[in-house]
Structure formats: C-alpha cells, structure tokens
Design an enzyme around this catalytic site. Sequence first.
Site, PDB file in Angstrom:
ATOM      1  CB  ALA A 151      -0.940  -0.007   1.209  1.00  0.00           C
ATOM      2  CB  THR A 152       4.161   2.151   1.459  1.00  0.00           C
ATOM      3  OG1 THR A 152       3.786   2.054   2.835  1.00  0.00           O
ATOM      4  CG2 THR A 152       5.156   3.301   1.315  1.00  0.00           C
TER       5      THR A 152
ATOM      6  CD  GLN B 278      -5.212  -0.951   9.139  1.00  0.00           C
ATOM      7  OE1 GLN B 278      -5.931  -1.890   9.491  1.00  0.00           O
ATOM      8  NE2 GLN B 278      -3.940  -0.896   9.477  1.00  0.00           N
TER       9      GLN B 278
ATOM     10  CG  HIS C   2       1.185  -6.625   5.462  1.00  0.00           C
ATOM     11  ND1 HIS C   2       1.211  -6.253   6.787  1.00  0.00           N
ATOM     12  CD2 HIS C   2       1.419  -5.498   4.761  1.00  0.00           C
ATOM     13  CE1 HIS C   2       1.453  -4.958   6.884  1.00  0.00           C
ATOM     14  NE2 HIS C   2       1.577  -4.478   5.656  1.00  0.00           N
TER      15      HIS C   2
ATOM     16  CB  THR D 120      10.456  -9.545 -12.386  1.00  0.00           C
ATOM     17  OG1 THR D 120      11.398  -9.286 -13.434  1.00  0.00           O
ATOM     18  CG2 THR D 120      10.020 -11.000 -12.440  1.00  0.00           C
TER      19      THR D 120
ATOM     20  CB  CYS E  30       4.037   3.183   9.191  1.00  0.00           C
ATOM     21  SG  CYS E  30       3.561   1.734   8.236  1.00  0.00           S
TER      22      CYS E  30
END
Length: 382
Positions: free
Chosen positions: A75-76, A181, A203, A241, A326
């Site tokens: 997501a970052t 989230q 994740h 890739t 984070c």
Amino acid sequence: MKKPVYLDYAATTPVDPSVADEMVKYLTPDGVFGNPASRSHAFGWQAEAAVEASRKQVASLIHADPREIVWTSGATESDNLAIKGAVAGRQDAHIVTSKIEHKAVLDTCKWLEQHGTEVTWLDPAPDGSISCQQVVNALRNNTVLVSLMLVNNELGTITDIAAIGSELRQRGVLFHVDAAQAAGKMAVDVTSMPVDLLALSGHKVYGPKGVGALYVRRSPDVRIEAQIHGGGHERGMRSGTLPTHQIVGMGKAFAIAQSRLEDEVRKLESLRESFLAGLEPLQGVSLNGSRSQRVPGIVNLSFDGVEAESLMLGLRDLAVSSGSACASATIEPSFVLRGIGLSDEQAHRALRFSFGRFTTEEEIAFASSQIVDVVSRLRAVR
C-alpha cells in the site's frame, strides 16, 4: 515462555495457512516458478495465468474490473504511485488531504509540497472524521487530487468516501483512497464509491508482506505517470518482474476475505463488545475515534493516570501497539491522536488493540483481565 496474545492485527495479520500452502506451489522447480513476462514458453504462460487469476480475485473483493488492478509492493508504494503519478508534470497542482493520514500519504504530500505542489491539510473532527463539506470548501480551480483513507489505521474511524467522491466526481477532481485497513473488514465497492485510485495491501488481509495493488479506474479513464520504469509492465504504470508467489498469495487471501466477510465482521463485533465489557471494572477509560462509524477490529483507548509505555511493559503477555507500526521509530505521541485534539499527555496514555481472524474469546477474556489488573496496579502506586 508463554506465547503472547496477539492483539496487533492493524499492524499486520498472520498469513492464513491455506494462503501459505498455495504460495509454495509457485516457488519450487516442480511448481509454477516462471517469469510472468516470459511469453515464449509454457513456464511463463503458466505464471502469467496465475497472476491474471489473482488479479480477478483482488478485483472481485472491491467489485472492480481486473484490468483496473495494478500490482505493487504494498500500500505504501500504491499511495506513492497514485499521488505522485497524478501530480506529475503539473506545475500548479493543488492537493487536499488530512493531518491524520497514513505516513505513506503524509510524507508523499510533504515531499511534493517541498517541490512546489500546494497542499491543504484538513483538520479532523474529534472523532477522527473528515466531512464532505470540509473537502468541498478546500477545493480550488487547480485542485488535482484529494487523498483520504477509508479507515484510519489508529482509530478505526470510517470516512464517508461515497459522499466525498460524489462531490469530487461532479467537479472532475481525482480521488485517491487508502483502503489498506478497510479491505476484508468492511464492504468496499468501487461501483458505489466514486473513487479513482484505491490502495490495497496483502499483509493486512492475511496475505504475504511485500505485495499490494492500486485500483486505477478505467471508465472514464484515469491516467497516472509511472514512478518505476524499466519494461513497461502493468500497463506501463509499474515496471518490475512480478512476484508470482506473493501475488497468488494476495489473490487467495482476498478470495477468502470475500467469502468470509459477513461472518468475520460479526465475529469482530462480538470480540470488541466482549473486550470492552471486560474493561468495565475500570474507571477513566476513553474510546478514541468514532463510536459508530468505525470498523470493529480496531479499538483505541486512553487510560487516565497511566502511561501507555508503562502499561505495555506491564502487559508482557499481550502484543499491542501505542500507535501506527509505520511511526514506531519515534517516541513522540501519536500525531493522529494529537490531530483529533488530544493533548500530549492524553496521547501518551493511549493504546491500540486490534483483533482478527484468529483471535479467540478466551484470548479476549485473558486480555481484558490482564489490562484491568495492570492498570489498577499502576494507578495504586502513583
């Protein structure tokens, strides 16, 4: 040593065992290990087919067209690609966001601000919400993008994305939403939520780390500039890739999440109520965030007279958080809690508890009991 009870699902989720089993099939010599971009032999064709099947699974959870899913490392990266990609090449761009977004959004917008992009930083309400009117009032003639999260990662508060998106769509302003989230924890439907760009993470939904996706709307077509170059993969938006095993894991995880969504929401609601009921013997406990517009799996609480760090040290058998994973490199009080009006002292008394698929009622009862005991003991020695 007894294994701690894990109550930090908002930081990351364990990989579902069936997801791990599926991923192994795409790693070894007797599995599908080829490069999905290798179009000249069966090994590549098989890998490409697996990637495309997973793309459909991820798209299905949010009711998107599979062609609107762009694979990323998480997501970052999705947030960076969406925001920087929307602004790229525009000399007079203006962005609207809030002061309590994920660091992936905040730091990206700050970087752009340092390089000439104008940014309006909205103040949230005390419950962590951003109103539609706030967003509309902040718009300018040169507003290119609005970026807001669907579910706040520290509070669990839900933003009214549908209402805000409707206003932005009428004005031709791009809308980026971080849904890391939200996916798998509430219904996310891009056919009813007028969003243009939406970030997802593997994740956070019982899939592997290191893989994510960005939804990029196709009708009408949204164009963003690539931030990683080298081969023109993913419709030219993200070269590199593709990690077939991780993508397959994310696809499987999203398919499981879709099939279990209603049951898991009910379970999380039950766990939350049991958890809060178990804390009723304590006085001076405050819920941070909205009481109604929230996902059930995140509970952020402040405990009067008790420092969060001291409480965490006392709760050695619980894995909890004092804020976003984070932002864990700093000992400063949570910027999210300060953003909703809490003082530094109040913010330093807050802990985030988050539950998930593998949390049990027995673990919740144990956690509540431990918190009551430790808080009571710490208050007694003040």
